[in-house]
Design an enzyme around this catalytic site. Structure first.
Site, PDB file in Angstrom:
ATOM      1  N   ASP A 341      22.443  30.115  46.650  1.00 55.36           N
ATOM      2  CA  ASP A 341      23.474  31.149  46.703  1.00 55.36           C
ATOM      3  C   ASP A 341      23.016  32.220  47.681  1.00 55.36           C
ATOM      4  O   ASP A 341      21.828  32.330  47.957  1.00 55.36           O
ATOM      5  CB  ASP A 341      23.584  31.847  45.330  1.00 55.36           C
ATOM      6  CG  ASP A 341      24.256  30.963  44.320  1.00 55.36           C
ATOM      7  OD1 ASP A 341      24.966  30.052  44.735  1.00 55.36           O
ATOM      8  OD2 ASP A 341      24.060  31.202  43.115  1.00 55.36           O
ATOM      9  N   ASP A 664      24.368  30.477  39.168  1.00 52.98           N
ATOM     10  CA  ASP A 664      24.254  31.491  38.130  1.00 52.98           C
ATOM     11  C   ASP A 664      25.386  31.435  37.111  1.00 52.98           C
ATOM     12  O   ASP A 664      25.179  31.641  35.940  1.00 52.98           O
ATOM     13  CB  ASP A 664      24.125  32.897  38.746  1.00 52.98           C
ATOM     14  CG  ASP A 664      25.124  33.124  39.860  1.00 52.98           C
ATOM     15  OD1 ASP A 664      26.078  32.339  39.982  1.00 52.98           O
ATOM     16  OD2 ASP A 664      24.955  34.098  40.619  1.00 52.98           O
ATOM     17  N   ASP A 668      28.708  26.654  37.526  1.00 51.04           N
ATOM     18  CA  ASP A 668      27.685  26.037  38.376  1.00 51.04           C
ATOM     19  C   ASP A 668      26.929  24.939  37.637  1.00 51.04           C
ATOM     20  O   ASP A 668      26.218  24.145  38.252  1.00 51.04           O
ATOM     21  CB  ASP A 668      26.667  27.083  38.856  1.00 51.04           C
ATOM     22  CG  ASP A 668      27.285  28.050  39.849  1.00 51.04           C
ATOM     23  OD1 ASP A 668      28.309  27.680  40.452  1.00 51.04           O
ATOM     24  OD2 ASP A 668      26.753  29.150  40.012  1.00 51.04           O
TER      25      ASP A 668
HETATM   26  P1  ATP Z   1      27.217  33.964  46.194  1.00 56.91           P
HETATM   27  O1  ATP Z   1      28.080  32.807  45.832  1.00 56.91           O
HETATM   28  O2  ATP Z   1      26.305  33.711  47.291  1.00 56.91           O
HETATM   29  O3  ATP Z   1      26.558  34.626  45.037  1.00 56.91           O
HETATM   30  P2  ATP Z   1      29.253  35.906  46.306  1.00 56.91           P
HETATM   31  O4  ATP Z   1      28.686  36.795  45.271  1.00 56.91           O
HETATM   32  O5  ATP Z   1      29.859  36.567  47.473  1.00 56.91           O
HETATM   33  O6  ATP Z   1      28.217  34.964  46.892  1.00 56.91           O
HETATM   34  P3  ATP Z   1      31.324  35.291  44.532  1.00 56.91           P
HETATM   35  O7  ATP Z   1      30.683  36.107  43.483  1.00 56.91           O
HETATM   36  O8  ATP Z   1      31.966  34.013  44.173  1.00 56.91           O
HETATM   37  O9  ATP Z   1      30.305  34.949  45.644  1.00 56.91           O
HETATM   38  O10 ATP Z   1      32.350  36.228  45.273  1.00 56.91           O
HETATM   39  C1  ATP Z   1      33.286  35.714  46.179  1.00 56.91           C
HETATM   40  C2  ATP Z   1      34.145  36.836  46.706  1.00 56.91           C
HETATM   41  O11 ATP Z   1      34.849  37.431  45.653  1.00 56.91           O
HETATM   42  C3  ATP Z   1      33.355  37.945  47.356  1.00 56.91           C
HETATM   43  O12 ATP Z   1      33.182  37.715  48.723  1.00 56.91           O
HETATM   44  C4  ATP Z   1      34.240  39.154  47.140  1.00 56.91           C
HETATM   45  O13 ATP Z   1      35.201  39.237  48.163  1.00 56.91           O
HETATM   46  C5  ATP Z   1      34.934  38.834  45.854  1.00 56.91           C
HETATM   47  N1  ATP Z   1      34.288  39.522  44.734  1.00 56.91           N
HETATM   48  C6  ATP Z   1      32.993  39.483  44.383  1.00 56.91           C
HETATM   49  N2  ATP Z   1      32.761  40.218  43.293  1.00 56.91           N
HETATM   50  C7  ATP Z   1      33.933  40.736  42.923  1.00 56.91           C
HETATM   51  C8  ATP Z   1      34.373  41.571  41.855  1.00 56.91           C
HETATM   52  N3  ATP Z   1      33.536  42.034  40.955  1.00 56.91           N
HETATM   53  N4  ATP Z   1      35.666  41.908  41.788  1.00 56.91           N
HETATM   54  C9  ATP Z   1      36.527  41.449  42.707  1.00 56.91           C
HETATM   55  N5  ATP Z   1      36.196  40.658  43.716  1.00 56.91           N
HETATM   56  C10 ATP Z   1      34.918  40.302  43.847  1.00 56.91           C
END
Ligand code: ATP
Length: 942
Positions: A341, A664, A668
C-alpha cells in the site's frame, strides 16, 4: 431477576430477551462511561481472564523423556547395560552419562524453542477498544470483564459476548459459530415475541459473539460473557485440536532424517562386519558400531532448526516484524515481488493540507504537522477565509464530514529540559486524512467561518468511507430544521455524482468545460505528489433515516479541492534500492490518484521512467492473461479497490512469482490470504487482516518488510550452514571407522571417544551457526526458488567432499602415529580423536561462507568463537586430566603430535578454502557495491 448478578456462577444465558438498559443495570455498568477501572480490575480478579482454555501442554518431563526415545539411543542403552554386566563399569557409566548430557542439551533446545513460540503467540493476542471511566482505550481482549463497554467497527473480531447497545449498519459474520457465511445485520433493540422460547444463535441479532467478525458498520456493546462462558467457549474444546504447523523445510528434514538413519545403520553394519572379519572382538565392535550410529544420526537437527527459526523470528520482532505463521519465515526468503500500500507504508501517514482550490483560485495554507497554527495565503498575501463563502463551505465540510479528533497535551519543557517554556503537542485520533482536515478547519476557525455558525447542527446519519466508493458523507440537521448532506472523497467520485458547482460565488450547472477544468486541476495538484480530496454538498428537501448511500450521494454541488502532503518515509528509498539489488520487484498498490501515486513512486525510486502505471478501471478491462503479461512491467497500480489486489496477486503468481502483499482493511483479507506472504499493518490494520496475515508490521513500515525478507534469507542460509556442518562432520566420523575397518586397521576411536566427539561438536557450535550474521551479499543474490532442494547450490558436494577429507585426514593422522609406534594404540587413538574434533571445529568456520573460509572474519560470530573454545576445553580436558585419561582411553600428546594434528585437521578447510578462492567465485556484494553496508552487517544476537 435476582439471579442475574454479576458474580453469579450460573450466568443467565438469554441476554437477547432483555433490553440494553436492563443488561446495563444488571451488570452495574454505564452506557456512556463504561465501568470504573477499579471495578473492572476487581471483576477481573474474581472472574478470571477472558480467554479460552488452551489445550493441555506436553509436560516438561515428557519432553525430557522424549529425548531418549530414539531407536539407536535405546540400542546404545542396552549395549551399555550389557557392557556393565560384562564388568566394564567405568565405560558403561560414562556412556550413560554422555547420553544423559546429550538428552539434557536436546531438552534445553526444545524447551527454548517452545518458549519462543509461546512468546510469539502472546504477541499476536487480540486487543479490544473499551470505554472505562469515560476514557476510550485499547486493552488486551483477555482483560475484558462482564459490564465492560466495547466499541466495534468493521474489521474487528468481537472480543467477548456482547449485548449491543448501539448498532449503526452493523454487520457481523458469524460463520465461526453458526456456519452461516453471510453477515448478519445487527440491532440494539430487544427481540420481541420470543415467548421465552430458545432463539437460535443466528437470530440473536442484538448479541455479538466472541470470535465473530465485524464486516461493516459500527456499534458498541456491553460485555455479558467472557472466556469459557461465551458461546465460542462452549464449543472451544472442539477447536483446540489443531496441531502446530511445521514448515515445509522441517517436514523435508524429517524425511531426510529417516533416510539418514537407514544409511547410518547400514554403514554401521558394514563397519561391524568388517571389524569382526578382521579379527576384532564381537562385543567391542558392536558397542563401537552402535556408538557410531548414535553419533552419525543428526538427532538434534529438528530441534536446532526450530531454535534457528524461533530465534530468527525473535530477531524479526526486534526489527518490528511479527511472524504469525512459522512456515512463512522460509517463504519470506523466496519473495520475488513485494506489493505494498502507499499511504502509511511507503509514506509517513502524517498529512498536512497545503493547498485549497475552488473557482480557479488556489489558496496556500501554512503550518506543519497537526498543530492548528497557520494561515491562508493568496498570491503571496495572507487572507482571511471569512470573506470567501466557498472556502468556508470547504472548511465546514472538512470539519463536519469527519470522524477524527484533534487532541493536545501540554509538555513542560521545564520538566524535560529544566527550562521555563511550555510546549503543546498535537495528536490525531482516527484517520490521518481526516485529522489533516480537522487541522485545516481549525486554522480557519476564529475568523467567523461557517464552523462556528453551524456549531449547533447535529449529525443524523453517516455513510462511512469505504475504499470502493472512495468517499464519505454525513447528513446534518441545522438549527433551522433543514437537512444537508456533506460529502468528501476522491475527485472523480465526487464529480461523477455532482450536477452543479459553486463557481465564483454562484451556483452553476456543472458544464463539461468546468468538469474538465476541475479534473485538470486535480492532476496538476497530484503531479506535485499531493493527496487530493474533493468536497461537495446537497441541500435535502426532506429526510428519512436509513436510506442507502446510492440514493443520497447524488445531485451534489461540487465546491472545491484540497491537496495535502504525505511525505515518503525516509527509510523507504534505500529499502527499495536494496530490493532491486536483491532481485525483488517492488509494486505500489494504492487507492489514490494515478498521478499522485506516480509522483510518490518516482520520489522513492520505485519507478524510473513512465508507463509503469496501471489504473483500476484499465485493469477491469483486461483478461487475467493480459494482466499477467502487464504485471511483469507495472510498478504502480492506482485507484484500485481491494478486489483488484486479488487479481494482481494471482497474475503475479501465474508468472511464477512469490508474492508478498500488504493490506489493512477487511476487504484486503482475500488478497492477503492468497498471496504467498500476507502482510498486515500492526497500527492501522484490522483484526481480520491481521489474522489472515503471515506477517504483521508493528510500525506499518515498508522498510520493515525488507528487513523481514533479509532475515528470512538469513535464517534459511543459517539452516543450510548447520546442516552442512553437522552432516559433513557425521560423514567424516563414519568414514574414519569405515575405512579403518576396510583396511584392517585397529579401531581408530573407542566408543566413548566417538560419543564425546558427537557431544562436543554437534551441540554448541551448530547452535551458534544458527545465529550467524548474514554473509555480506545476502541481499545481493536473486530470490531463492521456492522449491529449491536444501542441498542445491553445491551444498551436497560440500558436505561429501569436506566429510571425506575430514575422515581421510583423521585416518592419516591415526595411521602415521600408529606406524611410528605400533605398540601404542592408545596414543594413536588419542591423536585420531583430537584430529577429528579439531577438523570439525576448524571446518565450522568454513560453513559460514558459501565461498570459502577466507571470505569471512572468523571472530565476527562471538557465539561461535565461544562455542568452539568450550568444545576445545572439553576435548583437552579428557586428554590431559589424569583422572579422565583411563575413562576416555587417552594419553598426553607431545609437540610432534600437535604439529601433525594441526596440519591434518586444517587441511580439509584450507584446501577447500583455497579451492573456493580460486574457483568458487567471489562475493557479489564486493563486486556490486564495495562501499555500501547492508543492514545485515549488524551482529545478530539470539
Ligand atoms: P493506500 O491504498 O495506499 O492506503 P489510500 O489511502 O489513498 O492509499 P484509500 O484509503 O482507498 O487509499 O483512499 C482512496 C481515495 O479515497 C483517496 O485518494 C481519497 O481521495 C479518498 N479518501 C481517503 N480517505 C478518505 C476519507 N476519510 N473520506 C473521504 N475520502 C477519502
Amino acid at each position: 431477576m435476582e439471579e442475574m448478578k454479576v458474580e453469579s456462577q450460573q450466568p443467565i444465558r438469554k441476554w437477547y430477551t432483555l433490553a440494553a438498559t436492563e443488561v446495563i443495570e444488571a451488570l452495574q455498568s454505564n452506557s456512556s462511561q463504561g465501568l470504573a477501572q477499579q471495578e473492572a480490575e476487581r471483576r477481573l480478579a474474581k472472574q478470571g481472564a477472558n480467554k479460552l482454555a488452551e489445550s493441555k501442554k506436553k509436560p516438561l518431563y515428557t519432553v525430557f523423556l522424549d529425548q531418549f526415545k530414539d531407536f539407536m539411543v535405546v540400542i546404545l542403552f542396552i549395549a551399555t547395560l550389557i557392557s556393565y554386566f560384562l564388568g566394564e563399569y567405568l565405560d558403561a557409566i560414562t556412556i550413560i552419562a554422555i547420553i544423559i548430557i546429550n538428552g539434557v542439551l536436546g531438552f534445553i533446545q526444545e524447551a527454548r524453542a517452545e518458549r519462543s513460540l509461546q512468546a510469539l503467540k502472546d504477541l499476536a493476542s487480540p486487543m479490544a477498544r473499551v470505554m472505562r471511566d469515560g476514557h476510550l482505550s485499547m486493552i488486551p481482549a483477555s482483560q475484558l470483564v462482564p459490564g465492560d463497554l466495547v466499541l466495534l467497527e468493521a474489521g474487528d473480531r468481537v472480543p467477548a459476548d456482547l449485548r449491543l447497545v448501539s448498532a449503526n449498519r452493523l454487520e457481523i459474520e458469524e460463520s465461526a459459530l453458526t456456519g452461516e457465511s453471510l453477515p448478519v445485520s445487527k440491532t440494539a433493540r430487544k427481540l420481541e415475541h420470543t415467548n421465552g422460547a430458545q432463539v437460535p444463535l443466528g437470530d440473536q441479532k442484538n448479541l455479538g459473539f466472541m470470535g465473530t467478525m465485524v464486516t461493516g458498520g459500527t456499534g458498541s456493546g456491553i460485555v455479558v460473557e467472557t472466556g469459557m462462558n461465551t458461546e465460542i467457549g462452549k464449543i472451544a474444546h472442539l477447536m483446540n485440536t489443531a496441531e502446530e504447523a511445521e514448515t515445509p523445510l522441517q517436514v523435508r528434514l524429517e524425511q531426510m532424517g529417516k533416510m539418514l538413519v537407514v544409511v547410518a545403520v547400514l554403514l554401521t553394519i558394514v563397519v561391524i562386519v568388517a571389524g569382526i572379519w578382521h579379527g576384532h572382538e564381537l562385543f567391542t565392535m558392536f558397542l563401537a558400531g552402535v556408538s557410531l550410529a548414535v553419533a552419525a544420526i543428526p538427532e538434534g537437527l529438528p530441534a536446532i532448526v526450530t531454535v534457528a527459526l524461533a530465534l530468527g523470528v525473535q530477531r524479526m520482532i526486534r526489527r518490528n516484524a511479527i511472524v504469525r505463521k512459522l512456515p512463512s519465515v522460509e517463504t519470506l526468503g523466496c519473495a520475488s515481488v513485494i506489493c505494498s500500500d502507499k499511504t502509511g507504508t511507503l509514506t509517513q501517514n502524517k498529512m498536512t493540507v497545503t493547498h485549497v482550490w475552488h473557482s480557479d483560485t488556489m489558496y496556500e495554507v501554512s503550518g506543519r504537522g497537526y498543530e492548528p497554527q497557520g494561515a491562508f495565503h493568496l498570491y503571496g498575501k495572507t487572507v482571511s477565509p471569512a470573506r470567501d463563502g466557498a472556502l468556508n463551505q470547504i472548511l465546514r465540510i472538512a470539519d463536519r464530514c469527519n470522524n477524527a479528533t484533534l487532541t493536545s497535551e501540554e509538555q513542560s519543557a521545564r520538566k524535560l529540559l529544566g527550562m521555563g517554556k511550555t510546549t503543546r503537542t498535537w495528536h490525531v485520533m482516527g484517520d490521518p486524512t481526516e485529522g489533516a482536515l480537522k487541522v485545516l478547519a481549525a486554522k480557519g476557525q476564529g475568523t467567523g467561518s461557517e464552523r462556528s455558525k453551524n456549531g449547533q447542527s447535529v449529525r443524523v446519519e453517516e455513510y462511512p468511507f469505504d475504499s470502493e466508493r472512495k468517499m464519505m458523507s454525513v447528513v446534518e440537521k441545522g438549527t433551522d430544521g433543514t437537512y444537508t448532506l456533506l460529502t468528501k472523497g476522491a475527485a472523480e467520485a465526487i464529480l461523477a455524482r455532482s450536477t452543479h458547482i459553486l463557481w465564483k460565488g454562484e451556483l452553476q450547472p456543472l458544464s463539461a468545460t468546468l468538469r474538465h477544468q476541475v479534473l485538470d486541476q486535480t492532476e496538476k495538484m497530484a503531479a506535485r505528489a499531493l493527496r487530493v480530496l474533493a468536497f461537495g454538498y446537497r441541500q435535502l428537501q426532506g429526510y428519512r433515516s436509513g436510506q442507502p448511500h446510492t440514493s443520497m450521494e447524488n445531485h451534489l454541488v461540487f465546491v472545491g479541492l484540497v491537496g495535502m502532503i504525505d511525505p515518503p518515509r525516509e527509510e523507504v528509498r534505500p529499502a527499495i534500492a536494496l530490493c532491486h539489488q536483491a532481485g525483488i520487484k517492488t509494486v505500489m498498490i494504492t487507492g489514490d490518484h494515478k498521478v499522485t501515486a506516480e509522483a510518490i513512486a518516482r520520489q522513492i525510486g520505485m519507478t524510473r521512467g513512465y508507463g509503469e502505471v496501471l489504473e483500476g478501471r484499465e485493469l477491469d478491462n483486461m483478461s487475467d492473461d493480459q494482466l499477467a503479461e502487464y504485471a511483469e512491467r507495472v510498478s504502480v497500480y492506482a485507484r484500485v479497490s481491494p478486489e483488484h489486489k486479488l487479481r494482481i496477486v494471482r497474475a503475479l503468481q501465474s508468472r511464477g512469482h512469490v508474492v508478498a502483499m500488504t493490506g489493512d482493511g477487511v476487504n484486503d483479507a482475500p488478497a492477503i490470504k492468497t498471496s504467498d506472504i500476507g502482510i498486515a499493518m500492526g497500527i492501522t490494520g484490522t483484526d481480520v487482516t491481521k489474522e489472515a496475515a503471515d506477517l504483521v508490521l508493528r510500525d506499518d513500515n515498508f522498510a520493515t518488510i525488507v528487513a523481514a525478507v533479509e532475515e528470512g534469507r538469513n535464517i534459511y542460509d543459517n539452516i543450510r550452514k548447520f546442516i552442512r556442518y553437522l552432516l559433513a562432520s557425521n560423514v567424516g566420523e563414519i568414514l574414519v571407522m569405515f575405512f579403518a575397518m576396510l583396511l584392517g586397521l585397529p579401531l581408530p576411536l573407542v566408543p566413548i571417544q566417538i560419543l564425546w566427539v558427537n557431544l562436543v561438536t554437534d551441540g554448541l557450535p551448530a547452535m551458534a551457526l544458527g545465529v550467524d550474521p548474514a554473509e555480506r551479499d545476502t541481499m545481493y543474490q536473486k530470490p531463492r526458488n521456492k522449491n529449491e532442494n536444501i542441498f542445491s547450490r553445491g551444498l551436497g558436494w560440500k558436505i561429501i567432499s569436506r566429510g571425506f577429507l575430514i575422515g581421510a585426514m583423521t585416518l592419516l593422522a591415526f595411521w602415521l602415529t600408529l606406524h611410528e609406534n605400533p605398540d601404542d594404540l592408545v596414543h594413536a587413538q588419542t591423536v585420531a580423536f583430537v584430529t577429528l574434533v579439531m577438523a570439525q571445529l576448524i571446518h565450522v568456520f568454513d560453513c559460514r561462507s558459501q565461498y570459502s573460509v577466507f571470505h569471512r572474519n572468523i571472530f565476527e560470530n562471538k557465539y561461535l568463537v565461544w562455542a568452539v573454545v568450550s568444545s576445545l576445553v572439553l576435548v583437552l580436558g579428557v586428554v590431559y586430566i589424569d583422572a579422565l585419561q583411563p575413562i576416555f582411553k587417552t594419553t598426553d600428546l607431545n609437540f610432534r603430535d600437535w604439529a601433525l594434528i594441526l596440519v591434518t585437521s586444517g587441511i580439509p578447510t584450507f584446501v577447500a578454502g583455497i579451492g573456493g578462492v580460486l574457483y568458487g567465485g567471489r562475493s557479489k556484494e564486493k563486486k556490486a557495491a564495495p562501499k555500501k553496508k547492508s543492514s545485515s552487517m549488524r551482529t545478530v544476537r539470539p
